[in-house]
Design a protein around this motif. Sequence first.
Motif, PDB file in Angstrom:
ATOM      1  N   HIS A 103       0.657  -1.231   0.105  1.00 41.43           N
ATOM      2  CA  HIS A 103       0.006  -0.190  -0.023  1.00 41.43           C
ATOM      3  C   HIS A 103       0.998   1.209  -0.153  1.00 41.43           C
ATOM      4  CE1 HIS A 103      -3.378  -2.677   1.186  1.00 41.43           C
ATOM      5  NE2 HIS A 103      -2.538  -3.266   2.002  1.00 41.43           N
ATOM      6  N   PRO A 113      -2.883  -0.143   5.618  1.00 42.02           N
ATOM      7  CA  PRO A 113      -3.566   0.312   4.564  1.00 42.02           C
ATOM      8  C   PRO A 113      -3.385   1.843   4.283  1.00 42.02           C
ATOM      9  CG  PRO A 113      -4.967  -0.848   5.959  1.00 42.02           C
ATOM     10  CD  PRO A 113      -3.865  -0.569   6.777  1.00 42.02           C
ATOM     11  N   SER A 169      -3.647   1.051  -3.093  1.00 41.71           N
ATOM     12  CA  SER A 169      -3.625  -0.346  -2.874  1.00 41.71           C
ATOM     13  C   SER A 169      -2.781  -0.730  -4.199  1.00 41.71           C
ATOM     14  CB  SER A 169      -4.563  -1.105  -2.505  1.00 41.71           C
ATOM     15  OG  SER A 169      -5.165  -0.511  -1.361  1.00 41.71           O
TER      16      SER A 169
END
Length: 338
Positions: A10, A196, A200
């Motif tokens: 990410h 995250p 991504s």
Amino acid sequence: MTPPLDARLHVVSLGHFHPRGIIDNEFLESLDIGADAKWIAERVGIRSRRTVLPLDYIRTTKNCDLRAADEAAEFTNAETGAEAARMAMARVGLRPEDVGMIISGGCSPRYSTPAEACTIAAELGIECPAFDVSSACSTFVAQIHMLKNMRPEALPEYILLVTAENTTRKVDYGDRKTAVLWGDGSTAAIVSTRIPGRLSVIKTSLQSDPSGWDKVTIPTGGFFKQDGPAVQSFAIRKSVLVIDELCSRSDERIELAGFVGHQANLLMLKAVCRKAGIPERHHLFNVDRYGNCGASGALSVLSELWGDLPVGLICVALVGSGLTWGGMLFDAGPPPSP
């Protein structure tokens, strides 16, 4: 159709830095190198560029002595790379001690040794593993491709990727074919396999054709040189190939929210979009304002739009000397709540 989101890497944050010196087309015309402002705009679609070199230095010397250019430069690569890194860290509230690894690379490192990542780490006051992974203008995809294929548990929580590109130091401002192209800019990305982020990484691609290594070069102690027509043809062909590879699934084409190409020149990018069927509204670029910033160009587009990135799939296609090409397919989420 959207692919399954099986991302293992990410992009948590991005940062960019462009020096304050502006080389616009009128300035280049004033150098009397056979390129007026209209000719430049029509040939490459670039209106202005940034430089670490003082404009008076370029005007009086046309950068004929590369050693003098290094002395005249207002910033080092370590300084501009660190500025981009500070923006990336500030956007997500990271401290220097949170960074567990630094990887740098690009077209024009300041030193043959040490690794530029070490000079950037020193500028930031960070002690961690620091090394270079460089593939010219394709550097960022090479770095992401490498990390995506590593065991996630083997990597630190936060990794800092930096491309510090101050290539105007390597430009002959008596040569209109190259003087009109280059600008300076540095970028940084905070990436993680555990945390995250807005972007991504869904798919990556990286290829090389070493038989063309001599088409684009910066010799040690020398100026930037390229076979312009051959390189432009290569860049268009391979960029379209990368888009097709990353955005095709079975017999269907994935719908993109945005496309970012290698910021070499605007006419080349428009040709890529026409051939790849990318609508103008999905084409994201800043080459018209900053020129060719090498490995930093595409990433600076995403960094400038960080708070306003289109939500959905974003394809990045890069090409570089070597000859190399590759790309990334990102899934862009909404910006975090204030």
